[in-house]
Design an enzyme around this catalytic site. Structure first.
Site, PDB file in Angstrom:
ATOM      1  N   GLU A 279       0.837  -1.206   0.000  1.00 40.32           N
ATOM      2  CA  GLU A 279       0.000   0.000   0.000  1.00 40.32           C
ATOM      3  C   GLU A 279       0.871   1.255   0.000  1.00 40.32           C
ATOM      4  O   GLU A 279       1.782   1.376   0.815  1.00 40.32           O
ATOM      5  CB  GLU A 279      -0.908   0.010   1.235  1.00 40.32           C
ATOM      6  CG  GLU A 279      -1.824  -1.204   1.353  1.00 40.32           C
ATOM      7  CD  GLU A 279      -2.969  -1.223   0.350  1.00 40.32           C
ATOM      8  OE1 GLU A 279      -3.163  -0.209  -0.351  1.00 40.32           O
ATOM      9  OE2 GLU A 279      -3.664  -2.251   0.274  1.00 40.32           O
TER      10      GLU A 279
ATOM     11  N   CYS B  85      -6.350  -1.320   9.170  1.00 38.17           N
ATOM     12  CA  CYS B  85      -5.034  -1.326   8.497  1.00 38.17           C
ATOM     13  C   CYS B  85      -4.723   0.078   7.985  1.00 38.17           C
ATOM     14  O   CYS B  85      -3.641   0.621   8.214  1.00 38.17           O
ATOM     15  CB  CYS B  85      -5.041  -2.290   7.317  1.00 38.17           C
ATOM     16  SG  CYS B  85      -5.186  -4.008   7.791  1.00 38.17           S
TER      17      CYS B  85
ATOM     18  N   HIS C  80      -0.478  -5.730   2.989  1.00 46.21           N
ATOM     19  CA  HIS C  80      -1.609  -6.628   3.201  1.00 46.21           C
ATOM     20  C   HIS C  80      -1.180  -8.034   2.815  1.00 46.21           C
ATOM     21  O   HIS C  80      -0.712  -8.254   1.698  1.00 46.21           O
ATOM     22  CB  HIS C  80      -2.803  -6.195   2.332  1.00 46.21           C
ATOM     23  CG  HIS C  80      -3.719  -5.259   3.027  1.00 46.21           C
ATOM     24  ND1 HIS C  80      -4.033  -4.002   2.546  1.00 46.21           N
ATOM     25  CD2 HIS C  80      -4.405  -5.392   4.200  1.00 46.21           C
ATOM     26  CE1 HIS C  80      -4.874  -3.415   3.395  1.00 46.21           C
ATOM     27  NE2 HIS C  80      -5.105  -4.229   4.395  1.00 46.21           N
TER      28      HIS C  80
END
Length: 200
Positions: free
Chosen positions: A84, A146, A165
């Site tokens: 991410e 998250c 993730h």
């Protein structure tokens, strides 16, 4: 003088059907295999709670002052590792395991709407994808714990953080394979921190 540097790796606590969260298992695995010489790996389990997450992450940056923080989270239904790039500040409407949701629906009131990691996640993902690994890049971390943890960490750590993730199914869901891949990915990120020209 070659002093060791701290890299923090967090995983999340129990969540829905995950009585032991695979992200925390992976964090513990990384502590065992290490991230190379002169790097102290500090692991911390983060409760799936907005309030506790805020507290823990602020504390990590204030007390440990790590070189880098890596937050591992579970991507339900995913078979790939997702790197991410961006943490979002607002839009948090889903309740946590305590049934709580931030009143302001945001991580840091008055903070920027988006924060990016100093690491070029697209370049890291591309490198591993070309090597045949199931690693993809994303700019939307999902507006849950998250994403929330990631934004808080980017905010406190001036962008020196990553959110990865991890898959909940498929061949990479096996802890050993996953840990070795994560080890390589994080080492690649640390290499980029040392030498920003490595993004090509």
């Amino acid at each position: 003088m070659n002093e060791s540097e701290t890299v923090v790796v967090t995983g999340f606590g129990p969540f829905r059907q995950f009585l032991v969260n695979p992200s925390w298992t992976a964090a513990q695995g990384l502590k065992l295999v290490g991230l190379g010489e002169r790097i102290d790996v500090y692991t911390k389990e983060v409760a799936v709670s907005y309030f506790k997450t805020q507290q823990i992450i602020a504390e990590i940056w204030q007390t440990l002052k790590p070189k880098f923080a890596v937050h591992l989270g579970i991507a339900r239904g995913s078979r790939v590792v997702i790197l991410e790039q961006t943490g979002k500040n607002s839009g948090y409407k889903d309740r946590d395991v305590c049934g709580f949701c931030p009143e302001s629906h945001c991580c840091v009131e008055g903070g920027p709407e988006k924060l990016d990691s100093v690491v070029n996640m697209r370049a890291v993902a591309k490198h591993f994808k070309q090597a045949g690994m199931d690693v993809i890049y994303s700019r939307d971390a999902g507006r849950y714990l998250c994403d929330f943890a990631y934004y808080c960490s980017l905010y406190h750590g001036q962008g020196r953080a990553a959110l990865i993730h991890v898959p909940s199914s498929g061949s990479l869901a096996s802890a050993d394979r996953l840990v070795l891949l994560l080890q390589s990915i994080i080492q690649s990120m640390l290499g980029q921190l040392e030498d920003p020209s490595q993004t090509t």
